[in-house]
Design an enzyme around this catalytic site. Sequence first.
Site, PDB file in Angstrom:
ATOM      1  N   HIS A   1       0.836  -1.200   0.000  1.00  0.00           N
ATOM      2  CA  HIS A   1       0.000   0.000   0.000  1.00  0.00           C
ATOM      3  C   HIS A   1       0.870   1.250   0.000  1.00  0.00           C
ATOM      4  CE1 HIS A   1      -3.237  -2.730   0.823  1.00  0.00           C
ATOM      5  NE2 HIS A   1      -2.782  -3.035   2.020  1.00  0.00           N
TER       6      HIS A   1
ATOM      7  N   ARG B   1      -1.043  -4.672  -6.404  1.00  0.00           N
ATOM      8  CA  ARG B   1      -0.714  -6.099  -6.430  1.00  0.00           C
ATOM      9  C   ARG B   1       0.604  -6.336  -7.161  1.00  0.00           C
ATOM     10  NH1 ARG B   1      -6.105  -6.969  -8.713  1.00  0.00           N
ATOM     11  NH2 ARG B   1      -7.610  -7.091  -7.014  1.00  0.00           N
TER      12      ARG B   1
END
Length: 322
Positions: free
Chosen positions: A103, A198
Amino acid sequence: MTKPYPLKCKPEFKERVWGGRALEQFGLELPEGHIGEGWMIGDHPNGTTQVENGELAGLGLDQIREQYGSELFGSKGFSKKTGRFPLLIKLLDCQDDLSVQVHPNDHYDRLPQGELGKTEMWYILDAKPGAKIIYGLKDGVDREQLAAAIAENRIMDALNEITVQAGDSFYIPAGTVHALGAGVLVAEIQQNSDSTYRLYDYDRLGLDGQPRELHIEDSLNVIAYEGSGATYMKTDLDGPATWLTLANSDFFITEKGRVEGEWKLQTVPDSFVIHIIADGEGTIRWADGELPVRSGECFLLPANLGSYELTGSMTVLRSYLP
């Protein structure tokens, strides 16, 4: 609103390719499908929970924020960047491995407009024997080495794996590479964000039958290669009625405590308090009422609630703003 009281929200459920039905054990009524996430307390464009008890029943957390502001959430109870409620509280059911992900922080210049970065923490509610998570890079792995490992389809060689048990706690600052593994049930406290990049997804197809999108360049940009400050711990308690700090960040403080009998507590004017009931059952009592509580339930206690009391036999996670 006349008098403050503990707010309980109707969860927003999210189907995920890695999800299942384990959240039903908390008495939750799940929609059909592979339910991976229950957003228990949230005020985000992708999921805003509605209060289901008391005078404010039927109002979304965004409406309560707009109508009652700092009276209920506290003087610190808003994101400085978005103006929204600053945290998002989830329960996660991982029947399969999650994607390897990372993140961004609040300052990443490619964040979507109006979105926050994402620092979070996990508390393992339950874990099947041998269940694992991915938690950080192996020592010495830099951007160039990680990019090469991705290009050569050997990213797992660059990642740390940890076997987990119920009661383990993981602090995951923005920039930490991580992934929950199959067989864990997790309480997640995080910044109010839905930003995930991802790195790897096991060549898996999504719920739509298509390969899931990867975000390699963004991921490589936001990883904290020199260390993000991630920490993890066992959380055995010495006894009841004391708090053990699990995470102390710029965005939230989370503590674990055990209730055996009665425990008198207090809110303060600058922050709401969130209680997640990790196991057991009991009550929350305050000046004007009492609520039964049980494992898997989450409550938002207004900053102006004042004195309250937890009773029963249960383990509780408490989160508030620093």
